[in-house]
Design a protein around this motif. Structure first.
Motif, PDB file in Angstrom:
ATOM      1  N   PRO A  52       0.819  -1.225   0.000  1.00 24.71           N
ATOM      2  CA  PRO A  52       0.000   0.000   0.000  1.00 24.71           C
ATOM      3  C   PRO A  52       0.853   1.276   0.000  1.00 24.71           C
ATOM      4  O   PRO A  52       0.490   2.265  -0.642  1.00 24.71           O
ATOM      5  CB  PRO A  52      -0.821  -0.105   1.289  1.00 24.71           C
ATOM      6  N   ASN A  53       1.988   1.254   0.697  1.00 29.37           N
ATOM      7  CA  ASN A  53       2.879   2.414   0.696  1.00 29.37           C
ATOM      8  C   ASN A  53       3.432   2.660  -0.706  1.00 29.37           C
ATOM      9  O   ASN A  53       3.545   3.808  -1.154  1.00 29.37           O
ATOM     10  CB  ASN A  53       4.028   2.224   1.688  1.00 29.37           C
ATOM     11  N   LEU A  54       3.785   1.586  -1.381  1.00 30.33           N
ATOM     12  CA  LEU A  54       4.300   1.690  -2.742  1.00 30.33           C
ATOM     13  C   LEU A  54       3.226   2.265  -3.672  1.00 30.33           C
ATOM     14  O   LEU A  54       3.491   3.160  -4.474  1.00 30.33           O
ATOM     15  CB  LEU A  54       4.751   0.301  -3.224  1.00 30.33           C
ATOM     16  N   VAL A  55       2.015   1.769  -3.536  1.00 30.83           N
ATOM     17  CA  VAL A  55       0.911   2.233  -4.374  1.00 30.83           C
ATOM     18  C   VAL A  55       0.619   3.708  -4.100  1.00 30.83           C
ATOM     19  O   VAL A  55       0.432   4.496  -5.033  1.00 30.83           O
ATOM     20  CB  VAL A  55      -0.348   1.364  -4.159  1.00 30.83           C
ATOM     21  N   GLU A  56       0.591   4.096  -2.821  1.00 31.39           N
ATOM     22  CA  GLU A  56       0.319   5.496  -2.477  1.00 31.39           C
ATOM     23  C   GLU A  56       1.400   6.419  -3.029  1.00 31.39           C
ATOM     24  O   GLU A  56       1.108   7.504  -3.513  1.00 31.39           O
ATOM     25  CB  GLU A  56       0.205   5.670  -0.955  1.00 31.39           C
ATOM     26  N   THR A  57       2.652   5.995  -2.961  1.00 32.78           N
ATOM     27  CA  THR A  57       3.742   6.800  -3.498  1.00 32.78           C
ATOM     28  C   THR A  57       3.599   6.938  -5.008  1.00 32.78           C
ATOM     29  O   THR A  57       3.820   8.007  -5.577  1.00 32.78           O
ATOM     30  CB  THR A  57       5.106   6.164  -3.153  1.00 32.78           C
ATOM     31  N   ALA A  58       3.203   5.868  -5.660  1.00 34.56           N
ATOM     32  CA  ALA A  58       3.082   5.884  -7.118  1.00 34.56           C
ATOM     33  C   ALA A  58       1.861   6.663  -7.597  1.00 34.56           C
ATOM     34  O   ALA A  58       1.866   7.196  -8.711  1.00 34.56           O
ATOM     35  CB  ALA A  58       3.011   4.451  -7.642  1.00 34.56           C
ATOM     36  N   LYS A  59       0.822   6.765  -6.775  1.00 34.40           N
ATOM     37  CA  LYS A  59      -0.420   7.421  -7.206  1.00 34.40           C
ATOM     38  C   LYS A  59      -0.196   8.841  -7.704  1.00 34.40           C
ATOM     39  O   LYS A  59      -0.820   9.271  -8.673  1.00 34.40           O
ATOM     40  CB  LYS A  59      -1.438   7.437  -6.065  1.00 34.40           C
ATOM     41  N   GLY A  60       0.661   9.573  -7.046  1.00 31.54           N
ATOM     42  CA  GLY A  60       0.897  10.949  -7.455  1.00 31.54           C
ATOM     43  C   GLY A  60       1.488  11.065  -8.847  1.00 31.54           C
ATOM     44  O   GLY A  60       1.266  12.038  -9.551  1.00 31.54           O
ATOM     45  N   TYR A  61       2.233  10.060  -9.260  1.00 33.52           N
ATOM     46  CA  TYR A  61       2.894  10.089 -10.560  1.00 33.52           C
ATOM     47  C   TYR A  61       2.063   9.401 -11.654  1.00 33.52           C
ATOM     48  O   TYR A  61       2.205   9.700 -12.820  1.00 33.52           O
ATOM     49  CB  TYR A  61       4.252   9.381 -10.480  1.00 33.52           C
ATOM     50  N   LEU A  62       1.246   8.469 -11.241  1.00 33.64           N
ATOM     51  CA  LEU A  62       0.558   7.609 -12.217  1.00 33.64           C
ATOM     52  C   LEU A  62      -0.941   7.870 -12.244  1.00 33.64           C
ATOM     53  O   LEU A  62      -1.745   6.955 -12.128  1.00 33.64           O
ATOM     54  CB  LEU A  62       0.813   6.136 -11.863  1.00 33.64           C
ATOM     55  N   ASN A  63      -1.324   9.099 -12.429  1.00 33.82           N
ATOM     56  CA  ASN A  63      -2.744   9.435 -12.408  1.00 33.82           C
ATOM     57  C   ASN A  63      -3.561   8.640 -13.415  1.00 33.82           C
ATOM     58  O   ASN A  63      -4.685   8.249 -13.138  1.00 33.82           O
ATOM     59  CB  ASN A  63      -2.942  10.936 -12.659  1.00 33.82           C
ATOM     60  N   HIS A  64      -3.027   8.401 -14.599  1.00 30.90           N
ATOM     61  CA  HIS A  64      -3.812   7.698 -15.620  1.00 30.90           C
ATOM     62  C   HIS A  64      -3.550   6.187 -15.620  1.00 30.90           C
ATOM     63  O   HIS A  64      -3.969   5.491 -16.521  1.00 30.90           O
ATOM     64  CB  HIS A  64      -3.550   8.305 -17.001  1.00 30.90           C
TER      65      HIS A  64
END
Length: 198
Positions: A52-64
């Motif tokens: 979940p930490n990895l996903v949350e960190t990636a969310k800001g960069y991977l909007n689409h």
């Protein structure tokens, strides 16, 4: 007492002590593979907590790329449920098979996430992402080691339980079935040597 009665009692005592030794060895081996599973459980919980930490960190960069992130989250949740079921009964063949399947699906989802992340240099350069990726890689190695230890313990238990004369009495002592190895869905692919062509 006659000599015959003494011999009969000695034989009966020897058989009883041998049966006790078989029972104690079966219990010892079962406890070993259950302990080995608890080591897998620790590492898989760590893996599940990192994702979940990895996903949350990636969310800001991977909007689409929401679909990829959602599939990772869903696979992680399925793996957590599989781990809980297997931890409740590490001797259950179905629970171990379900856990292996769920972890295989999680590994595939994480692989897709890694492919997506390659397309985002800013994300790869992020300090948080690098740290999380390193921790996840370290945890993956620990999972592999713990899984090997568990499978070794299961193999020792099954070999002893299937050997004669243990096989004749194991069912009476509550050890009627073999324990199951933990195999992930990609184990068949791992066994195939990579093809190199020029």
């Amino acid at each position: 007492m006659t000599l015959t009665l003494i011999i009969i009692l000695a034989v009966i005592a020897a058989v009883v002590f041998y049966a006790i030794a078989i029972y104690n060895r079966l219990v010892s081996l079962r406890n070993r593979f259950q302990n080995a599973f608890s080591q897998i459980e620790v590492q898989l919980k760590r893996r599940h907590d990192l994702i979940p930490n990895l996903v949350e960190t990636a969310k800001g960069y991977l909007n689409h790329e929401r679909e990829t992130l959602q599939s990772v989250t869903e696979a992680r949740n399925t793996a957590v449920a599989g781990l809980k079921a297997a931890a409740a009964n590490p001797g259950s063949a179905k629970a171990i098979a379900d856990l292996g399947s769920a972890e295989g699906a999680l590994t595939q989802a994480m692989g897709r996430l890694n492919v997506v992340m390659e397309a985002y240099p800013d994300l790869k350069a992020s300090q948080n992402m690098q740290q999380l990726s390193e921790e996840l890689t370290s945890t993956e190695n620990k999972v592999a080691f713990a899984r090997q230890s568990f499978n070794d313990a299961v193999m020792h238990y099954n070999t002893y339980r299937q050997s004669f004369p243990q096989v004749a009495v194991a069912g009476m002592f509550g050890h009627g079935q073999d324990a199951s190895l933990l195999e992930f869905e990609d184990s068949a692919q791992i066994q195939v040597a990579p093809q190199v062509s020029f």
